[in-house]
Design an enzyme around this catalytic site. Sequence first.
Site, PDB file in Angstrom:
ATOM      1  N   GLY A  47       0.853  -1.182   0.000  1.00  0.00           N
ATOM      2  CA  GLY A  47       0.000   0.000   0.000  1.00  0.00           C
ATOM      3  C   GLY A  47       0.887   1.230   0.000  1.00  0.00           C
ATOM      4  N   GLU A  48       0.509   2.203   0.788  1.00  0.00           N
ATOM      5  CA  GLU A  48       1.292   3.434   0.892  1.00  0.00           C
ATOM      6  C   GLU A  48       1.855   3.521   2.303  1.00  0.00           C
ATOM      7  OE1 GLU A  48       2.071   6.745   1.818  1.00  0.00           O
ATOM      8  OE2 GLU A  48       3.387   6.358   0.114  1.00  0.00           O
ATOM      9  N   SER A  49       3.145   3.315   2.441  1.00  0.00           N
ATOM     10  CA  SER A  49       3.756   3.182   3.767  1.00  0.00           C
ATOM     11  C   SER A  49       3.591   4.432   4.625  1.00  0.00           C
ATOM     12  CB  SER A  49       5.236   2.815   3.646  1.00  0.00           C
ATOM     13  OG  SER A  49       5.944   3.816   2.942  1.00  0.00           O
ATOM     14  N   CYS A  79       6.001  -5.269   0.294  1.00  0.00           N
ATOM     15  CA  CYS A  79       6.158  -3.935  -0.300  1.00  0.00           C
ATOM     16  C   CYS A  79       6.132  -2.845   0.788  1.00  0.00           C
ATOM     17  CB  CYS A  79       5.109  -3.711  -1.388  1.00  0.00           C
ATOM     18  SG  CYS A  79       5.509  -2.380  -2.528  1.00  0.00           S
ATOM     19  N   ARG A 106      12.984   3.078  -0.979  1.00  0.00           N
ATOM     20  CA  ARG A 106      11.573   3.248  -1.388  1.00  0.00           C
ATOM     21  C   ARG A 106      11.486   3.520  -2.882  1.00  0.00           C
ATOM     22  NH1 ARG A 106       8.358   7.567   0.821  1.00  0.00           N
ATOM     23  NH2 ARG A 106       6.616   6.173   0.514  1.00  0.00           N
ATOM     24  N   ILE A 133       5.081  -3.409  -7.870  1.00  0.00           N
ATOM     25  CA  ILE A 133       4.340  -2.178  -8.138  1.00  0.00           C
ATOM     26  C   ILE A 133       4.971  -1.056  -7.308  1.00  0.00           C
ATOM     27  CG2 ILE A 133       2.107  -1.008  -8.020  1.00  0.00           C
ATOM     28  CD1 ILE A 133       0.809  -3.792  -8.208  1.00  0.00           C
ATOM     29  N   ARG A 134       5.577  -0.100  -7.991  1.00  0.00           N
ATOM     30  CA  ARG A 134       6.290   0.986  -7.287  1.00  0.00           C
ATOM     31  C   ARG A 134       7.134   0.411  -6.154  1.00  0.00           C
ATOM     32  NH1 ARG A 134       2.312   4.815  -4.910  1.00  0.00           N
ATOM     33  NH2 ARG A 134       4.211   5.816  -4.214  1.00  0.00           N
ATOM     34  N   HIS A 169       4.551  -8.490  -4.566  1.00  0.00           N
ATOM     35  CA  HIS A 169       3.212  -8.725  -4.022  1.00  0.00           C
ATOM     36  C   HIS A 169       2.744 -10.150  -4.317  1.00  0.00           C
ATOM     37  CE1 HIS A 169       2.124  -4.473  -3.145  1.00  0.00           C
ATOM     38  NE2 HIS A 169       2.997  -4.223  -4.100  1.00  0.00           N
ATOM     39  N   GLU A 171       0.420 -11.622  -3.010  1.00  0.00           N
ATOM     40  CA  GLU A 171      -1.034 -11.641  -2.860  1.00  0.00           C
ATOM     41  C   GLU A 171      -1.759 -11.245  -4.145  1.00  0.00           C
ATOM     42  OE1 GLU A 171       0.039  -7.353  -1.916  1.00  0.00           O
ATOM     43  OE2 GLU A 171       0.981  -9.334  -1.734  1.00  0.00           O
TER      44      GLU A 171
END
Length: 191
Positions: A47-49, A79, A106, A133-134, A169, A171
Amino acid sequence: MRIAVLAVQGAFAEHEKILDMLGIEHFEIRRKSDLEQYFDGLILPGGESTTMGKLLHDFDIFDTLKEKIENGLPVFGTCAGMILLAKNLTNDDTRHFATMDINVRRNAYGRQLGSFETVSSFGDISDVPMVFIRAPYIESVGENVKVLSTVDGNIVAAQQGNQLVTSFHPELSDYTEIHRYFIEKIIKQNV
């Protein structure tokens, strides 16, 4: 066995789908009262850390989870989850749990357009589908950290005692072996 999935932001539902495929009981951590339930392990999703770190503090669950991890609770960070566990971020001064002796970069593969998929090995498991992803990657590890996977010379999976992290990921596919590794290798060795 019962796994808690941090569900304040990110790809928590996708981890729950994999746990369902494996027949593993699970529940979501969204607020402090959720921490009163018993659980054998914890998943910190992608997600967004920065957002996740802020919400962990806003919902007053950061300190309790950090203490549990430091006391040996098995944890799997993917991630952003890896960023939450990293002791150091090489391109950011932010620190979150800082419980795993890894230095992480990051957004190491760039922004959304730098996302990609590949197949590589993970420990003794070959042909693992990996979705980035990113994604961050690990630039260096401490002496007690076991490197489990590299892609193009970059460390993308590692383990330190009760902590497992991946840049990718697992998942986001129907591939269950990385979650199975977490359950069998990490949780069972800590029970």
